[in-house]
Design an enzyme around this catalytic site. Structure first.
Site, PDB file in Angstrom:
ATOM      1  N   HIS A 155       0.832  -1.208   0.000  1.00 30.29           N
ATOM      2  CA  HIS A 155       0.000   0.000   0.000  1.00 30.29           C
ATOM      3  C   HIS A 155       0.864   1.255   0.000  1.00 30.29           C
ATOM      4  O   HIS A 155       0.602   2.205  -0.751  1.00 30.29           O
ATOM      5  CB  HIS A 155      -0.920   0.018   1.223  1.00 30.29           C
ATOM      6  N   HIS A 204       0.869  -3.657   8.991  1.00 33.05           N
ATOM      7  CA  HIS A 204       2.302  -3.711   8.713  1.00 33.05           C
ATOM      8  C   HIS A 204       3.087  -3.221   9.919  1.00 33.05           C
ATOM      9  O   HIS A 204       2.582  -2.433  10.727  1.00 33.05           O
ATOM     10  CB  HIS A 204       2.660  -2.819   7.517  1.00 33.05           C
TER      11      HIS A 204
END
Length: 250
Positions: A155, A204
């Site tokens: 992302h 993440h």
């Protein structure tokens, strides 16, 4: 000698200096981005890097209970909305709209480079994930579903490539400096926000996102340099993918 001649020469010299400075700045960003990525890739395997990631995760999500997440109750909903701006389906939709607009404006080179940037970004992201195979934060802490490896953040990487590239392309269409700065600032801000949401949602580790920003910025600037070189060459021969001048009213 008429006064207009030295004035014209000075304007061309200033314009040339600006272009060359932009190219040097792009090269600097590429170098720093690659160096930062290499450092982060090394740190994530060491105790200091892992401790840093754990500290950030613990500060944002002290426990697996969603109600314990840092910030007001609505922040997680907002983060979920913003993080979607870095998803592949949303980026593909935005890219389709942007490419169609660029083709309508006869900016074929920019359209091609934008497509190449996104496809290359996906390949870069998936390839690096396959190389490092880092596990994501514990699933109990994750506020969104995840499907592949953690390092680097796809992302963060893809949003940096797309929004930064698009911002640079749009900035070229506006002659006023403050408008250029605004457009680029918006692109950078969106990429930063997408990355921060990946950390906040525990999708993440923090170093994954930093690595995604670093390599994404390097890839975006590499694309700009190629586009710049091709554009200058094609303008000399008046053929190929050269962008036609976009006339902006107002």
């Amino acid at each position: 000698m008429p006064l207009s001649e030295p004035v014209h020469f000075l304007r061309r010299a200033v314009g040339f200096a600006r272009v060359e400075f932009a190219a040097l700045l792009a090269l600097l960003i590429i170098g720093l981005g690659v160096a930062a990525f290499a450092e982060l890739a090394d740190d994530m395997t060491e105790a200091d890097g892992q401790n840093f990631d754990l500290i950030i995760l613990s500060a944002l999500r002290p426990s697996a209970n969603p109600s314990d997440a840092l910030g007001p109750w609505w922040l997680e909903t907002a983060a979920n909305d913003i993080t979607a701006l870095g998803g592949l389906s949303v980026l593909a939709l935005f890219a389709t709209v942007a490419v169609a607009f660029l083709l309508i404006q006869r900016k074929r080179l920019s359209a091609f480079m934008l497509v190449l940037g996104l496809i290359g970004g996906v390949m870069l992201s998936e390839g690096l994930k396959a190389v490092f195979e880092r596990e994501r934060p514990p699933s109990a802490f994750q506020a969104v579903e995840t499907i592949n490896a953690s390092f680097p953040s796809g992302h963060a990487l893809l949003s940096t490539v797309f929004y930064l590239s698009l911002a640079v392309m749009l900035a070229r269409a506006f002659p006023r400096r403050h408008v250029k700065i605004y457009v680029i600032a918006v692109g950078v801000t969106i990429a930063v926000l997408v990355g921060l949401t990946r950390i906040y949602l525990a999708a993440h580790w923090a170093t994954d996102v930093f690595a995604g920003w670093s390599i994404g910025a390097a890839w975006a600037m590499a694309l700009w340099l190629v586009s710049h070189a091709v554009d200058r060459r094609q303008r000399r021969v008046h053929s190929g993918l050269v962008d036609e001048t976009l006339v902006v009213e107002g």
